[in-house]
Scaffold this active site. Structure first.
Site, mmCIF file in Angstrom:
data_model
loop_
_atom_site.group_PDB
_atom_site.id
_atom_site.type_symbol
_atom_site.label_atom_id
_atom_site.label_comp_id
_atom_site.label_asym_id
_atom_site.label_seq_id
_atom_site.Cartn_x
_atom_site.Cartn_y
_atom_site.Cartn_z
ATOM 1 N N GLU A 53 0.826 -1.204 0.000
ATOM 2 C CA GLU A 53 0.000 0.000 0.000
ATOM 3 C C GLU A 53 0.865 1.261 0.000
ATOM 4 O O GLU A 53 0.562 2.239 -0.690
ATOM 5 C CB GLU A 53 -0.919 0.015 1.229
ATOM 6 C CG GLU A 53 -1.847 -1.185 1.319
ATOM 7 C CD GLU A 53 -1.296 -2.302 2.182
ATOM 8 O OE1 GLU A 53 -2.046 -2.860 2.988
ATOM 9 O OE2 GLU A 53 -0.086 -2.619 2.034
ATOM 10 N N CYS A 87 -0.346 0.476 7.879
ATOM 11 C CA CYS A 87 -0.850 0.918 6.566
ATOM 12 C C CYS A 87 -2.212 1.588 6.684
ATOM 13 O O CYS A 87 -2.525 2.502 5.913
ATOM 14 C CB CYS A 87 -0.939 -0.275 5.624
ATOM 15 S SG CYS A 87 0.682 -0.924 5.131
#
Length: 349
Positions: A53, A87
């Protein structure tokens, strides 16, 4: 194919770039989409390095597009600060409004917490997109965390009449060269490879992936009593795990553990964070795993050769046929254990 599936499949393509190098982390790919166009993408390359990500967000040239974009990722974003920051926090900080996920992460420190963190921050989350392919992609990681043992792949070669070796015991290559390339490719994707004392002494194996460009698996030996630390395997600097006994001090690269049955071996490998194990032992070692039901996949290579007599190959007591392919003149049949929940039709293997 709808839009969600199309972009998730791109995540899977990216994730596979990390095969064999992300342990103990899973394979993850991420794609960022704005108005139907990919504006950023990335994958997790190695444990300790940026997650997929993060790589995807960093690849976006115009960050002002993020608040009007969708993030696709095949595994739930993490919510804890480990080797790298969470994340889910990064996604919220960049004001990404929508996240599409294939699978929920079974790792206890994530396991739905990442999704809850996103939803609490007002992010729309959709899960289960192409979940089957996601299960197959990360079958090693999922099995390790769900069953508390490595994912076990059995492999052996046999003749058309069901023998692994001729009656005289002479070493004979059964499989086509292309099949050996295929096996070494498989070796490069697993963490460990196991064989028994008989194979060690008879074949003097290297247990490496020299016919494929990839990492070598960690050798594991079921040695029994008075194991001999001889042969090519012990002359290498690579670590070797041996379940056996020996009065003499083992070489520096050998971790000597007490003899154990297959169930205890898998428990110990789990404690050592080994997520995947390829069993290439002789017939006796393979039968131990089969009888215990401790296997997930079986790759059986059958040559057109016939020995007439010799060492009989194992027979699966149970198993669901998955697929058949050919490497030169050698046929490969792949079976999965009936309780293998990660693989359904195997289209993505």
């Amino acid at each position: 194919m709808d839009e969600h599936s199309r972009f998730m499949k791109r995540c899977f393509q990216l994730a596979r770039n990390g095969a064999g190098s992300t342990y103990p982390n899973p394979l993850v790919g991420a794609v960022i989409v704005h108005n139907g166009q990919i504006i950023g993408e990335g994958w997790h390359r190695k444990a300790g390095e940026a997650h997929a990500e993060v790589v995807a967000v960093e690849s976006v040239r115009d960050k002002s597009l993020l608040p009007d974009s969708t993030l696709y990722v095949n595994l739930e974003p993490c919510s804890h600060h480990g080797r790298t920051p969470a994340c889910s926090t990064m996604i919220v900080r960049n004001r990404i409004p929508r996240v599409i996920i294939a699978n929920i992460d079974p790792y206890p420190q994530v396991a739905g917490r990442g999704i809850k963190a996103l939803e609490r921050a007002g992010v729309e989350v959709i899960t289960g997109i192409e979940a089957q392919e996601g299960n197959e992609l990360n079958r090693f990681f999922f099995t390790f965390h769900r069953k508390k043992r490595p994912y076990v792949i059995l492999k052996w070669a046999q003749t058309a009449d069901g023998f692994m070796a001729p009656a005289d015991g002479k070493r004979t290559d059964i499989s086509h060269l292309y099949a050996r390339l295929q096996v070494h490719r498989l070796r490069s994707t697993v963490q460990a490879i196991l064989t028994g004392r008989g194979t060690l002494e008879a074949d003097n194996p290297r247990l490496d992936a020299r016919y494929w460009n990839g990492r070598d698996p960690l050798p594991v030996i079921l040695g029994g009593e008075n194991i001999k630390f001889e042969g090519r395997l012990f002359r290498r600097r690579q670590p070797v795990i041996v379940f056996g006994k020996r009065k003499e001090t083992p070489p520096e690269n050998v971790q000597l553990l007490p003899p154990a049955g297959v169930r205890d071996v898998l428990t110990k490998l789990y404690e050592l964070e080994i997520q995947s194990l390829l069993v290439e032992g002789g017939a006796d070692v393979l039968r131990r795993f089969i009888r215990a039901g401790l296997w997930d996949e079986a790759h059986i290579y059958t040559s057109p050769l016939r020995f007439g007599s010799g060492l009989k190959a194992p027979v699966l007591l149970e198993g669901r046929w998955l697929k058949t392919d050919f490497a030169g003149h050698t046929k490969r049949d792949i079976f999965v254990h009936p309780q293998n929940q990660c693989i359904h039709d195997g289209r993505y293997l």
